[in-house]
Design an enzyme around this catalytic site. Structure first.
Site, PDB file in Angstrom:
ATOM      1  N   GLY A 121       3.806   2.182   3.337  1.00 43.04           N
ATOM      2  CA  GLY A 121       4.406   3.404   3.842  1.00 43.04           C
ATOM      3  C   GLY A 121       5.120   4.180   2.753  1.00 43.04           C
ATOM      4  N   SER A 123       3.506   7.605   1.014  1.00 46.19           N
ATOM      5  CA  SER A 123       3.219   9.043   1.053  1.00 46.19           C
ATOM      6  C   SER A 123       3.634   9.674   2.380  1.00 46.19           C
ATOM      7  CB  SER A 123       1.724   9.291   0.831  1.00 46.19           C
ATOM      8  OG  SER A 123       1.332   8.883  -0.457  1.00 46.19           O
ATOM      9  N   GLU A 241      -0.192  -2.308  -9.964  1.00 45.41           N
ATOM     10  CA  GLU A 241      -1.565  -1.868  -9.745  1.00 45.41           C
ATOM     11  C   GLU A 241      -2.284  -1.722 -11.089  1.00 45.41           C
ATOM     12  OE1 GLU A 241      -1.336   0.547  -5.602  1.00 45.41           O
ATOM     13  OE2 GLU A 241      -0.804   1.676  -7.376  1.00 45.41           O
ATOM     14  N   SER A 366      -1.508  12.048  -7.971  1.00 48.46           N
ATOM     15  CA  SER A 366      -2.537  12.970  -8.462  1.00 48.46           C
ATOM     16  C   SER A 366      -2.542  13.025  -9.984  1.00 48.46           C
ATOM     17  CB  SER A 366      -2.292  14.376  -7.890  1.00 48.46           C
ATOM     18  OG  SER A 366      -1.110  14.923  -8.452  1.00 48.46           O
TER      19      SER A 366
END
Length: 387
Positions: A121, A123, A241, A366
């Protein structure tokens, strides 16, 4: 630097290959979703990279090279997509680094057994790549024992299947930016308090969801690393990540590229020098990403590492999707089957690759955000003006 696998790695490879062969042969029911996660958990294959300084969780542990071996064999066997990767690769390492002993004991064994699935949870509609703009709030209630959560999350992968969600929420009234955020563990089984709405994509699937938390009723009682430390925990999670998980991702990329190359050879597209040049370039760039991931494996990540990695693989994967359509040529505009009223939208694997990869340079931060991070935190350029 020597990246060769040793005798112990090769013995582990044989064990992994044998297990996958046995459990994937003629077992269609056992290799679906939760059932497959439980199968992996029973075999001890979830959480190979966890350290057990805080206890044991019923899973195997292995070296970094052993984790790579498992990922390679998993890809070679064409095993099913993982539904528990967020709990295994993001939540668990985060709890081991920032959680307390009780939280590790409560949540990690269930993840290792493949029994509890997680979603992320982060974005929100107004805070996609910019996590510092999070507006979801959490207010103490029940004498301080729990939090009441109010707000909305979006692009939440697997929320429709998850048992739990790790949520970044604002716990300090009036706080802005990085301050006043906390990292909460929220049970998803709260009928009438938490609503999950699927987001239908142009690929026809609904892998992402909107999640709505009713501030009067939605509750959480697990807080990680203390109130107000959510930004530190969230950034630590995002930094995970990379490394082995990046290599696992690249193994999947290699399989997709091989599929495109085979098609180019079969339909004659490889005879076009422009297409052939693009195929070679995709292969060379993938090898470069792999060697870079191996070079940094097990090292302390600098502030630029996650952003650089995201820029590299996001653009690479999107270009692969475009190349797949170029190789297909005119047939790329046609679906694999005739139109039917009950199933009007059908895609083959390469069409799904093309459509899904359009989002690779957007989700998870992005390209614009990643370049800003590198510019400000690494190159020391003036900060972007923010109203």
């Amino acid at each position: 630097m020597d990246f060769a696998f040793g005798p112990e790695d090769e013995a582990f490879r044989r064990e992994a290959r044998a297990w996958l062969t046995e459990h994937l042969t003629g077992q269609p029911v056992r290799t679906a979703g939760r059932a497959w996660e439980r199968e992996l958990g029973a075999g001890g294959w979830i959480g190979l990279g966890w350290h057990h300084a805080r206890g044991t969780y019923g899973n195997r542990t292995t070296t970094l090279t052993g984790q790579i071996v498992w990922a390679e064999e998993y890809a070679r066997a064409q095993a099913p997509p993982r539904h528990g990767h967020l709990g295994e690769n993001l939540l668990a390492p985060t709890l081991l680094a920032h959680g307390d002993d009780a939280q590790c004991a409560r949540f990690l064994p269930a993840v290792a057994r493949g029994e509890e699935l997680w979603c992320q949870g982060y974005s929100e509609p107004g805070a996609g790549s910019d996590l510092a703009a999070v507006r979801t709030t959490a207010v103490r209630s029940d004498g301080g024992r729990t939090y009441r959560i109010s707000g909305q999350k979006i692009w939440t992968s697997l929320a429709h299947e998850a048992d739990w969600c790790f949520v970044l929420a604002r716990t300090a009234v009036g706080s802005q930016g990085h301050r006043g955020l906390s990292f909460l563990l929220v049970p998803m089984d709260q009928p009438g308090r938490i609503e999950v709405r699927p987001i239908r994509q142009m690929s026809g699937t609904a892998d992402f969801n909107e999640v709505f938390f009713d501030g009067a009723e939605a509750r959480a009682e697990h807080l990680v690393d203390g109130e107000g430390n959510g930004w530190r925990v969230a950034m630590g999670l995002l930094a995970r990540e990379r490394g082995v998980s990046t290599l696992v991702q690249q193994i999947g990329f290699a399989a997709e590229l091989a599929r495109v190359v085979r098609l180019a050879v079969e339909n004659g597209a490889a005879g076009d020098p422009v297409v052939r040049d693009r195929l070679v370039r995709q292969w060379a760039e993938l090898q470069t990403m792999r060697w870079n991931a191996l070079r940094t494996l097990g090292t302390e990540a600098g502030p630029d590492a996650p952003s650089v990695a995201k820029l590299l693989w996001g653009g690479w994967h999107r270009r692969l999707g475009e190349l797949a359509m170029q190789v297909r040529g005119e047939p790329a505009a046609l679906g694999p089957g005739d139109w039917h009223a009950d199933r009007p939208y059908r895609l083959d694997a390469l069409q799904r690759l093309f459509l899904f990869s359009r989002a690779d340079t957007i989700y998870g931060g992005s390209d614009e955000i990643q370049r800003t991070i590198i510019a400000e935190r690494v190159l020391g350029l003036p900060k972007e003006h923010r109203p």
